[in-house]
Design an enzyme around this catalytic site. Structure first.
Site, PDB file in Angstrom:
ATOM      1  N   SER A 150       1.235   8.253  -7.154  1.00 20.24           N
ATOM      2  CA  SER A 150       2.209   7.504  -7.944  1.00 20.24           C
ATOM      3  C   SER A 150       2.671   8.378  -9.094  1.00 20.24           C
ATOM      4  O   SER A 150       1.927   9.248  -9.564  1.00 20.24           O
ATOM      5  CB  SER A 150       1.566   6.221  -8.496  1.00 20.24           C
ATOM      6  OG  SER A 150       2.410   5.585  -9.439  1.00 20.24           O
ATOM      7  N   TYR A 163      -5.547   1.209 -11.855  1.00 16.69           N
ATOM      8  CA  TYR A 163      -4.600   1.672 -10.834  1.00 16.69           C
ATOM      9  C   TYR A 163      -4.148   3.098 -11.146  1.00 16.69           C
ATOM     10  O   TYR A 163      -4.188   3.980 -10.275  1.00 16.69           O
ATOM     11  CB  TYR A 163      -3.390   0.744 -10.777  1.00 16.69           C
ATOM     12  CG  TYR A 163      -2.287   1.240  -9.858  1.00 16.69           C
ATOM     13  CD1 TYR A 163      -2.322   0.959  -8.500  1.00 16.69           C
ATOM     14  CD2 TYR A 163      -1.232   2.001 -10.348  1.00 16.69           C
ATOM     15  CE1 TYR A 163      -1.334   1.425  -7.643  1.00 16.69           C
ATOM     16  CE2 TYR A 163      -0.238   2.467  -9.501  1.00 16.69           C
ATOM     17  CZ  TYR A 163      -0.293   2.181  -8.149  1.00 16.69           C
ATOM     18  OH  TYR A 163       0.686   2.653  -7.310  1.00 16.69           O
TER      19      TYR A 163
END
Length: 270
Positions: A150, A163
């Site tokens: 990400s 996350y």
């Protein structure tokens, strides 16, 4: 060029057709879109995930696509899954580690359930599945292991700390895996998504105008894979400000601006 380049004698690169590809988290979001894109190019695609109904719906919408149940948090289950997969799909040569969860956390409340589930799914899952599949993958031609990190691996969103930490760890793990496999035919790639219109954090994300349309993201990713097969990191243009935040200078100010804006947006949505 946004990525490190893989230079080694006799290097082979992943083809975009003629593969047998496993995609975890393949029933929705980025995973489903990748599955459909590769399926359309003539690959045998196996989507895996926890939700049978979602898998069945995706497979039914794409005749010829295969499915397999997988609880990515279950360590023993992953080993069994890999054995069954090898029996059912002996030509498997590509795995895309896409399964992931993203949940907001308050680090001051002492609760660890979200953090532990996120680490098990986003980090331990890909590590365990890679270890289980490596003996098969190393025997295949034009094989590849593809992780999905990400942009938040490089500049974290403080609303989702675990996350972001798992995605930073996946980036680091991918680099080490690539180096350790440098004397094998396997290519190791990393897809680095920006904020994309999926339901990762809820239905409202799928229509958020601040997020990149999923169709545009997949088209750019597939274009990079086709045109630059030697690229190790697949970074669409929209993620580059995050990917290069540290190197570009002004990181602290960008970090505050980015997180203040996202916090305000989250409060506005209620």
């Amino acid at each position: 060029m946004t990525s490190l380049m893989r230079f080694k004698p006799g290097a082979t690169f992943m083809k975009t057709s003629g593969n047998t590809i496993l995609i975890t988290g393949g029933a929705s979001g980025i995973g489903r879109a990748l599955a459909e894109a590769f399926h359309a190019l003539g690959n045998e695609v196996v989507i895996a995930g926890r939700r049978r109904e979602a898998l069945e719906q995706t497979a039914a919408a794409n005749p010829g696509m295969r499915m397999a149940l997988l609880d990515i948090e279950d360590a023993a289950g992953i080993a069994d899954f890999a054995r069954r997969l090898g029996d059912d799909f002996p030509a498997l040569n590509v795995v895309i580690h896409n399964a992931g969860i993203m949940r907001p956390e308050s680090l001051r409340d002492g609760a660890l359930a979200t953090a532990e589930a996120t680490i098990a799914t986003n980090l331990l899952g890909p590590i365990r599945l890679t270890a289980a599949l490596l003996p098969l993958l190393e025997t295949q031609a034009h094989g590849a292991i593809i992780t999905v990190s990400s942009g938040l691996a490089f500049l974290p969103l403080t609303l989702t700390p675990t996350y972001c930490a798992t995605k930073a760890a996946i980036h680091s793990y991918t680099q080490s895996l690539r180096y350790q496999l440098r004397d094998t035919p396997l290519q190791v790639l990393e897809i680095v998504p920006p904020y994309v219109q999926t339901e990762l954090m809820g239905p409202e994300q799928a229509s958020d105008p601040d997020a990149m349309p999923l169709r545009e993201f997949i088209a750019e990713v597939m274009g990079i894979l086709t045109q630059s097969p030697q690229t190790d990191e697949i970074c669409v243009e929209r993620v580059k400000p995050l990917r290069h935040a540290e190197a570009s200078g002004g990181y602290a100010a960008f970090f505050r601006q980015f997180n203040d804006g996202r916090t305000a947006a989250a409060k506005a949505r209620g």
